[in-house]
Write a protein that holds these residues in place. Structure first.
Motif, PDB file in Angstrom:
ATOM      1  N   PHE A 139       0.849  -1.158   0.011  1.00 46.81           N
ATOM      2  CA  PHE A 139      -0.105  -0.071  -0.035  1.00 46.81           C
ATOM      3  C   PHE A 139       0.714   1.471  -0.115  1.00 46.81           C
ATOM      4  CE2 PHE A 139      -2.258  -3.338   2.329  1.00 46.81           C
ATOM      5  CZ  PHE A 139      -3.568  -3.350   1.400  1.00 46.81           C
ATOM      6  N   ALA A 140       0.654   2.229  -0.705  1.00 50.28           N
ATOM      7  CA  ALA A 140       1.158   3.574  -0.587  1.00 50.28           C
ATOM      8  C   ALA A 140       0.250   4.678   0.178  1.00 50.28           C
ATOM      9  CB  ALA A 140       1.024   3.970  -2.088  1.00 50.28           C
ATOM     10  N   GLN A 141       1.215   5.492   0.913  1.00 52.24           N
ATOM     11  CA  GLN A 141       0.542   6.386   1.609  1.00 52.24           C
ATOM     12  C   GLN A 141       1.343   7.737   1.619  1.00 52.24           C
ATOM     13  OE1 GLN A 141       0.357   5.475   5.774  1.00 52.24           O
ATOM     14  NE2 GLN A 141      -0.134   7.320   6.391  1.00 52.24           N
ATOM     15  N   GLY A 142       0.644   8.964   1.173  1.00 48.13           N
ATOM     16  CA  GLY A 142       1.247  10.216   1.213  1.00 48.13           C
ATOM     17  C   GLY A 142       1.907  10.458   2.530  1.00 48.13           C
ATOM     18  N   VAL A 143       3.180  11.097   2.412  1.00 46.39           N
ATOM     19  CA  VAL A 143       3.828  11.412   3.616  1.00 46.39           C
ATOM     20  C   VAL A 143       4.240  12.872   3.748  1.00 46.39           C
ATOM     21  CG1 VAL A 143       4.612   8.901   4.024  1.00 46.39           C
ATOM     22  CG2 VAL A 143       5.940  10.576   2.799  1.00 46.39           C
ATOM     23  N   ALA A 144       4.304  13.565   2.510  1.00 43.04           N
ATOM     24  CA  ALA A 144       4.892  14.927   2.709  1.00 43.04           C
ATOM     25  C   ALA A 144       4.531  15.600   1.333  1.00 43.04           C
ATOM     26  CB  ALA A 144       6.294  14.839   3.154  1.00 43.04           C
ATOM     27  N   VAL A 145       4.735  16.980   1.642  1.00 40.93           N
ATOM     28  CA  VAL A 145       4.808  17.817   0.443  1.00 40.93           C
ATOM     29  C   VAL A 145       6.059  18.753   0.544  1.00 40.93           C
ATOM     30  CG1 VAL A 145       3.941  19.729  -1.118  1.00 40.93           C
ATOM     31  CG2 VAL A 145       2.358  17.864  -0.011  1.00 40.93           C
ATOM     32  N   TRP A 146       7.077  18.638  -0.103  1.00 43.46           N
ATOM     33  CA  TRP A 146       8.238  19.569  -0.379  1.00 43.46           C
ATOM     34  C   TRP A 146       8.254  20.599  -1.086  1.00 43.46           C
ATOM     35  CZ3 TRP A 146      11.417  14.381  -0.505  1.00 43.46           C
ATOM     36  CH2 TRP A 146      11.470  13.629   0.375  1.00 43.46           C
ATOM     37  N   ASP A 147       8.896  21.719  -0.843  1.00 43.77           N
ATOM     38  CA  ASP A 147       9.175  22.909  -1.742  1.00 43.77           C
ATOM     39  C   ASP A 147      10.161  22.545  -2.513  1.00 43.77           C
ATOM     40  OD1 ASP A 147       9.849  25.274  -2.871  1.00 43.77           O
ATOM     41  OD2 ASP A 147      10.162  26.309  -0.879  1.00 43.77           O
ATOM     42  N   ALA A 148       9.778  22.359  -3.998  1.00 48.41           N
ATOM     43  CA  ALA A 148      10.528  22.153  -4.971  1.00 48.41           C
ATOM     44  C   ALA A 148      11.801  23.066  -5.330  1.00 48.41           C
ATOM     45  CB  ALA A 148       9.785  22.102  -6.286  1.00 48.41           C
ATOM     46  N   GLN A 195      -2.451  19.456  -0.854  1.00 51.03           N
ATOM     47  CA  GLN A 195      -2.538  18.227  -0.606  1.00 51.03           C
ATOM     48  C   GLN A 195      -2.525  17.273  -2.057  1.00 51.03           C
ATOM     49  OE1 GLN A 195      -2.806  16.235   2.458  1.00 51.03           O
ATOM     50  NE2 GLN A 195      -2.351  18.564   3.017  1.00 51.03           N
ATOM     51  N   VAL A 196      -2.909  18.220  -3.114  1.00 52.13           N
ATOM     52  CA  VAL A 196      -2.983  17.343  -4.370  1.00 52.13           C
ATOM     53  C   VAL A 196      -1.796  16.640  -4.670  1.00 52.13           C
ATOM     54  CG1 VAL A 196      -2.467  19.334  -5.804  1.00 52.13           C
ATOM     55  CG2 VAL A 196      -4.051  17.275  -6.599  1.00 52.13           C
ATOM     56  N   ASP A 197      -0.513  17.178  -4.583  1.00 55.38           N
ATOM     57  CA  ASP A 197       0.503  16.742  -4.753  1.00 55.38           C
ATOM     58  C   ASP A 197       0.809  15.598  -3.925  1.00 55.38           C
ATOM     59  OD1 ASP A 197       1.773  19.005  -6.818  1.00 55.38           O
ATOM     60  OD2 ASP A 197       1.309  20.087  -4.864  1.00 55.38           O
ATOM     61  N   LYS A 198       0.787  15.447  -2.827  1.00 47.24           N
ATOM     62  CA  LYS A 198       0.834  14.404  -2.089  1.00 47.24           C
ATOM     63  C   LYS A 198       0.158  12.958  -2.468  1.00 47.24           C
ATOM     64  CE  LYS A 198      -0.223  14.820   2.334  1.00 47.24           C
ATOM     65  NZ  LYS A 198      -0.099  15.244   3.905  1.00 47.24           N
ATOM     66  N   VAL A 199      -1.232  13.554  -2.757  1.00 48.57           N
ATOM     67  CA  VAL A 199      -2.168  12.297  -3.262  1.00 48.57           C
ATOM     68  C   VAL A 199      -1.807  11.781  -4.632  1.00 48.57           C
ATOM     69  CG1 VAL A 199      -4.482  11.910  -3.811  1.00 48.57           C
ATOM     70  CG2 VAL A 199      -4.040  13.207  -1.959  1.00 48.57           C
ATOM     71  N   ALA A 200      -1.392  12.959  -5.460  1.00 50.87           N
ATOM     72  CA  ALA A 200      -0.747  12.296  -6.866  1.00 50.87           C
ATOM     73  C   ALA A 200       0.410  11.377  -6.580  1.00 50.87           C
ATOM     74  CB  ALA A 200      -0.439  13.591  -7.624  1.00 50.87           C
ATOM     75  N   ALA A 201       1.274  11.790  -5.689  1.00 49.43           N
ATOM     76  CA  ALA A 201       2.417  10.599  -5.354  1.00 49.43           C
ATOM     77  C   ALA A 201       1.942   9.466  -4.995  1.00 49.43           C
ATOM     78  CB  ALA A 201       3.426  11.385  -4.431  1.00 49.43           C
ATOM     79  N   THR A 202       0.763   9.429  -4.138  1.00 44.75           N
ATOM     80  CA  THR A 202       0.424   8.105  -3.685  1.00 44.75           C
ATOM     81  C   THR A 202      -0.375   7.202  -5.068  1.00 44.75           C
ATOM     82  OG1 THR A 202      -0.079   9.174  -1.517  1.00 44.75           O
ATOM     83  CG2 THR A 202      -1.315   7.208  -2.099  1.00 44.75           C
ATOM     84  N   VAL A 203      -1.072   8.070  -5.664  1.00 44.85           N
ATOM     85  CA  VAL A 203      -1.605   7.346  -6.828  1.00 44.85           C
ATOM     86  C   VAL A 203      -0.461   6.588  -7.866  1.00 44.85           C
ATOM     87  CG1 VAL A 203      -2.966   7.623  -9.133  1.00 44.85           C
ATOM     88  CG2 VAL A 203      -3.714   8.762  -6.842  1.00 44.85           C
ATOM     89  N   ILE A 204       0.504   7.509  -8.024  1.00 45.97           N
ATOM     90  CA  ILE A 204       1.712   6.932  -8.884  1.00 45.97           C
ATOM     91  C   ILE A 204       2.464   5.709  -8.172  1.00 45.97           C
ATOM     92  CG2 ILE A 204       4.189   7.496  -9.386  1.00 45.97           C
ATOM     93  CD1 ILE A 204       3.339  10.410  -9.552  1.00 45.97           C
ATOM     94  N   LEU A 205       2.575   5.719  -6.965  1.00 46.97           N
ATOM     95  CA  LEU A 205       3.031   4.662  -6.041  1.00 46.97           C
ATOM     96  C   LEU A 205       2.279   3.597  -5.940  1.00 46.97           C
ATOM     97  CD1 LEU A 205       5.543   3.312  -4.600  1.00 46.97           C
ATOM     98  CD2 LEU A 205       4.804   4.672  -2.389  1.00 46.97           C
TER      99      LEU A 205
END
Length: 138
Positions: free
Chosen positions: A26-35, A119-129
């Motif tokens: 399972f994938a879980q969103g953990v963070a959003v970092w400043d690019a 939150q969208v970036d963290k959720v998108a990373a979760t979808v990718i993973l």
């Protein structure tokens, strides 16, 4: 010790981060970092503390299958990850529609427009993973 997998959804403003559970199911969103910040240090801490073996990077491919400027930006950042972590497996993953899916998930979860932005970036990373983890089981 179990090895974890991390996914990065790399944008020009924010980088969404997700991590697998120890079993890789399972994938879980953990963070959003400043690019624009020191996100490589954040990644180093995650890799070290969580025993990460693989980094899955979302590659923004256009609908027609070509790469645009955003894909080139992601490839440049991915090269920085390869240089900083030569022992990690780096996997590029087609991320078409992940932001759309992430927005839909947040809307269905009744998350306000203001909160969705962060939150969208963290959720998108979760979808990718999760897509990558599911492909490993096929």
């Amino acid at each position: 010790m179990t090895r974890r997998i991390v996914a990065l959804d790399m944008g020009t403003v924010r980088i969404g981060v997700a991590m697998s559970d120890p079993l890789g199911s399972f994938a879980q969103g953990v963070a959003v970092w400043d690019a624009e910040g020191d996100w490589l240090s954040d990644l180093r801490e995650l890799v070290t503390c969580r025993n990460v073996s693989t980094v899955v990077v979302g590659l923004p491919i256009r609908e027609n299958g070509t790469k645009g400027p955003s894909a080139e930006n992601v490839e440049a950042k991915t090269e920085a990850v390869r240089e900083a972590f030569p022992d990690l497996e780096i996997v590029m993953w087609d991320e078409r529609y992940t932001s759309t899916i992430a927005n839909r998930v947040l809307i269905e979860g009744d998350v306000s427009r203001k909160k969705r932005k962060g939150q969208v970036d963290k959720v998108a990373a979760t979808v990718i993973l999760q897509g990558y983890l599911d492909s490993l089981r096929r």
